[in-house]
Design a protein around this motif. Structure first.
Motif, PDB file in Angstrom:
ATOM      1  N   VAL A 151      51.793  62.008 -34.234  1.00 55.46           N
ATOM      2  CA  VAL A 151      50.735  62.279 -33.644  1.00 55.46           C
ATOM      3  C   VAL A 151      50.830  63.046 -32.289  1.00 55.46           C
ATOM      4  N   ALA A 152      52.139  62.514 -31.456  1.00 54.63           N
ATOM      5  CA  ALA A 152      52.494  63.174 -30.093  1.00 54.63           C
ATOM      6  C   ALA A 152      53.024  64.556 -30.440  1.00 54.63           C
ATOM      7  N   MET A 153      53.732  64.803 -31.910  1.00 50.45           N
ATOM      8  CA  MET A 153      54.237  66.144 -32.275  1.00 50.45           C
ATOM      9  C   MET A 153      53.397  67.005 -32.619  1.00 50.45           C
ATOM     10  N   PHE A 154      52.067  66.623 -32.866  1.00 53.01           N
ATOM     11  CA  PHE A 154      51.082  67.424 -33.924  1.00 53.01           C
ATOM     12  C   PHE A 154      50.883  68.674 -33.069  1.00 53.01           C
ATOM     13  N   PRO A 155      50.743  68.780 -31.705  1.00 53.72           N
ATOM     14  CA  PRO A 155      50.457  70.069 -31.257  1.00 53.72           C
ATOM     15  C   PRO A 155      51.746  71.095 -31.505  1.00 53.72           C
ATOM     16  N   VAL A 165      45.034  60.872 -27.978  1.00 56.10           N
ATOM     17  CA  VAL A 165      46.309  61.558 -27.567  1.00 56.10           C
ATOM     18  C   VAL A 165      46.295  63.018 -27.496  1.00 56.10           C
ATOM     19  N   CYS A 166      45.774  63.645 -28.557  1.00 54.98           N
ATOM     20  CA  CYS A 166      45.915  65.130 -28.484  1.00 54.98           C
ATOM     21  C   CYS A 166      44.869  65.916 -27.473  1.00 54.98           C
ATOM     22  N   ILE A 167      43.714  65.339 -27.258  1.00 60.96           N
ATOM     23  CA  ILE A 167      42.705  66.151 -26.334  1.00 60.96           C
ATOM     24  C   ILE A 167      43.360  66.172 -24.945  1.00 60.96           C
ATOM     25  N   PRO A 168      43.769  64.933 -24.468  1.00 60.46           N
ATOM     26  CA  PRO A 168      44.188  65.314 -23.031  1.00 60.46           C
ATOM     27  C   PRO A 168      45.607  65.967 -23.098  1.00 60.46           C
ATOM     28  N   ALA A 169      46.309  65.730 -24.204  1.00 59.45           N
ATOM     29  CA  ALA A 169      47.770  66.440 -24.100  1.00 59.45           C
ATOM     30  C   ALA A 169      47.661  67.900 -24.085  1.00 59.45           C
ATOM     31  N   THR A 170      46.739  68.406 -25.151  1.00 62.28           N
ATOM     32  CA  THR A 170      46.605  69.773 -25.012  1.00 62.28           C
ATOM     33  C   THR A 170      45.983  70.360 -24.111  1.00 62.28           C
ATOM     34  N   ILE A 171      45.234  69.686 -23.336  1.00 62.56           N
ATOM     35  CA  ILE A 171      44.292  70.070 -22.183  1.00 62.56           C
ATOM     36  C   ILE A 171      45.541  70.316 -20.962  1.00 62.56           C
ATOM     37  N   VAL A 212      53.519  68.504 -26.285  1.00 60.21           N
ATOM     38  CA  VAL A 212      54.211  67.597 -26.904  1.00 60.21           C
ATOM     39  C   VAL A 212      54.700  66.449 -26.017  1.00 60.21           C
ATOM     40  N   ILE A 213      55.124  67.055 -24.915  1.00 58.81           N
ATOM     41  CA  ILE A 213      55.801  66.043 -23.903  1.00 58.81           C
ATOM     42  C   ILE A 213      54.631  65.071 -23.437  1.00 58.81           C
ATOM     43  N   ALA A 214      53.591  65.591 -23.208  1.00 57.37           N
ATOM     44  CA  ALA A 214      52.333  64.845 -22.865  1.00 57.37           C
ATOM     45  C   ALA A 214      51.886  63.859 -23.906  1.00 57.37           C
ATOM     46  N   GLY A 215      51.911  64.392 -25.080  1.00 54.81           N
ATOM     47  CA  GLY A 215      51.408  63.854 -26.247  1.00 54.81           C
ATOM     48  C   GLY A 215      52.602  62.297 -26.434  1.00 54.81           C
ATOM     49  N   LEU A 227      51.181  59.972 -23.740  1.00 55.26           N
ATOM     50  CA  LEU A 227      49.931  59.238 -24.097  1.00 55.26           C
ATOM     51  C   LEU A 227      49.847  58.346 -25.391  1.00 55.26           C
ATOM     52  N   ALA A 228      50.964  58.895 -26.361  1.00 56.12           N
ATOM     53  CA  ALA A 228      51.210  57.906 -27.611  1.00 56.12           C
ATOM     54  C   ALA A 228      51.610  56.649 -27.363  1.00 56.12           C
ATOM     55  N   GLY A 229      52.599  56.514 -26.156  1.00 59.55           N
ATOM     56  CA  GLY A 229      53.239  55.666 -25.759  1.00 59.55           C
ATOM     57  C   GLY A 229      52.166  54.516 -25.274  1.00 59.55           C
ATOM     58  N   ILE A 230      51.002  55.023 -24.591  1.00 60.90           N
ATOM     59  CA  ILE A 230      49.987  54.237 -23.828  1.00 60.90           C
ATOM     60  C   ILE A 230      48.861  53.693 -25.178  1.00 60.90           C
ATOM     61  N   PHE A 231      48.519  54.840 -25.777  1.00 58.06           N
ATOM     62  CA  PHE A 231      47.085  54.330 -26.759  1.00 58.06           C
ATOM     63  C   PHE A 231      47.609  53.998 -28.045  1.00 58.06           C
ATOM     64  N   LEU A 232      48.776  54.345 -28.652  1.00 61.79           N
ATOM     65  CA  LEU A 232      49.227  54.153 -29.838  1.00 61.79           C
ATOM     66  C   LEU A 232      50.594  53.325 -29.876  1.00 61.79           C
TER      67      LEU A 232
END
Length: 446
Positions: free
Chosen positions: A382-386, A170-176, A435-438, A441-446
């Motif tokens: 996890v999505a809000m982690f950034p 989640v966090c690697i693609p979201a932060t990129i 965070v938005i991307a997180g 992505l969390a909805g897909i992977f988690l």
């Protein structure tokens, strides 16, 4: 009473932040003493796991630095940055992001900032653009790195609910994605140097123009014999940690009822213990195979920075956790309805606290448990982690100040009103988009 206790918390943080260095840690202990002896609050558990992870990772990074591995990486990065000078606004942040992702600490980017400033200036691209988003990128990478203290903190809090590989997915693609949005936000920010009246006026000074045009003195000495080997060992250690996080069955399992700091209630070895073990073992291998010394490791700049981080987190997190523990029911009652209706609003609380704490790990350790207590799902946390990357908001963090100092053109600056500085726009954009991307992505992977 809660407001008086909160005032004590806020005062300790503000005074500690002004002291810099270990200030947050020692003032955190002062605040904790007030809670204990004046308010009679029961102390929470100190953040031992996070502190040990910081010590282990920083020790290994410092060992690689002492063996010459850091210099080797900087030279490689320099070649990349100078190969496409017109793309420095994109290549700069991607390089600092990868460095921090690999090493687990943003302090590794100090060696890259002067190169980014030099390449920008020679190409007459406003250095503020590349430097500002490069600093933000290095901060966001902390919440994506598998070996950072912040990642270890959230992994410990979400133990048994989300694995390391899930956080990374989640966090690697979201932060990129967030960084790329930040790049777009500053791509044309301000005027190019050849059109900037302030810069052109400075260039009328022969001394300034001569100093600016002089090439930076790059290291011409040969690398230490074990430089490349140390990077390889460090890389293998990081890869091993990721593999264990993805396939936890690789580790032995023990019977239930044997829980301690290294083994959880189910008898599985905790990920924090794995990081500590692998990192320090890698440090030993670097010392042996690369023929460096423990004295050189202790004198390395990364080791000093890590020691300061440990003290800071020790005091401020212990104080914050004690406040949270004592007032949990009140805080839950105040935030419960809002967070239940819109879980994403908890990201605002994380961001605001990180502004004060100047630490992703400290913010995660202090506030993420409250998120679980409020009923926020692990995936959303996890999505809000950034959002714990609010340390750029007040321009006092070392990487921000270093970027300002390395920009000899003066384009990277702190504004008249303190918060209208060069890092505000890319920081807000990058964190918000991450965070938005997180969440997506969390909805897909988690």
């Amino acid at each position: 009473m809660i407001w008086i206790q909160f005032a004590v918390l806020l005062a300790a943080i503000l005074v500690g932040a002004r002291m810099k260095g270990i200030g947050l840690g020692v003032m955190g202990m002062v605040g904790l003493a007030v809670y204990l002896f004046l308010f009679r609050l029961r102390p929470a558990d100190p953040p031992i796991d996070v502190m040990l992870i910081i010590l282990a990772v920083v020790t290994t990074a410092a060992t690689m630095q002492a063996a010459g591995g850091m210099e080797y990486m900087v030279r490689l990065a320099g070649k990349i940055l100078r190969s496409k000078p017109s793309m420095i606004v994109l290549l700069g942040p991607l390089t600092t992001y990868m460095f921090t992702l690999f090493a687990g600490t943003a302090h590794i980017t100090y060696s890259l900032l002067p190169i980014i400033a030099e390449v920008s200036t020679k190409k007459r691209i406003r250095p503020e653009r590349a430097l500002s988003i490069s600093v933000i990128a290095s901060h966001l990478a902390i919440t994506a790195s598998p070996i950072s203290a912040a990642t270890a903190a959230i992994l410990t809090i979400l133990s048994g609910k989300v694995e390391l590989i899930g956080i990374m997915m989640v966090c690697i693609p979201a932060t990129i994605i967030g960084i790329l949005a930040g790049v777009l936000a500053v791509w044309k920010k301000g005027k190019d140097l050849d059109k900037d009246p302030e810069f052109l006026e400075r260039m009328k000074d022969p001394e300034f123009a001569r100093n600016l045009e002089e090439s930076m003195q790059h290291e011409s000495e040969p690398l230490l014999p074990g430089a490349k080997t140390s990077v390889l060992i460090f890389g293998i250690a990081v890869l091993l940690i990721v593999l264990v996080g993805a396939f936890p069955n690789m580790l032995p399992s023990f019977g239930t009822g044997m829980e301690n700091m290294a083994v959880d209630a189910k008898g599985n070895i905790k990920m924090s213990a794995v990081i500590e073990l692998v990192m320090l073992a890698a440090s030993a291998m670097i010392i042996i195979l690369c023929k460096t010394t423990t004295t050189a490791v202790a004198k390395a700049s990364l080791f000093v920075s890590g020691a300061q981080a440990v003290v800071s987190i020790f005091g401020v997190v212990w104080m914050s956790a004690t406040f949270m523990q004592a007032n949990l029911n009140t805080i839950q009652g105040a935030l419960g309805n809002m967070v239940s209706a819109a879980p994403w609003t908890f990201a605002i609380a994380l961001f605001l606290l990180s502004i004060l704490l100047f630490s992703q790990a400290a913010t995660t350790k202090a506030l993420m448990p409250l998120g679980l207590a409020l009923g926020i799902t692990p995936g959303h946390l996890v999505a809000m982690f950034p959002s714990v990357n609010g340390d750029f908001f007040l321009p006092g963090y070392p990487t921000l100040l270093a970027a300002i100092q390395f920009d000899r053109t003066g384009s990277t600056h702190i504004g008249k009103f303190l918060i209208n500085h060069s890092f505000m726009i890319p920081g807000i954009v990058a964190v918000t988009v991450s965070v938005i991307a997180g969440f997506l992505l969390a909805g897909i992977f988690l």
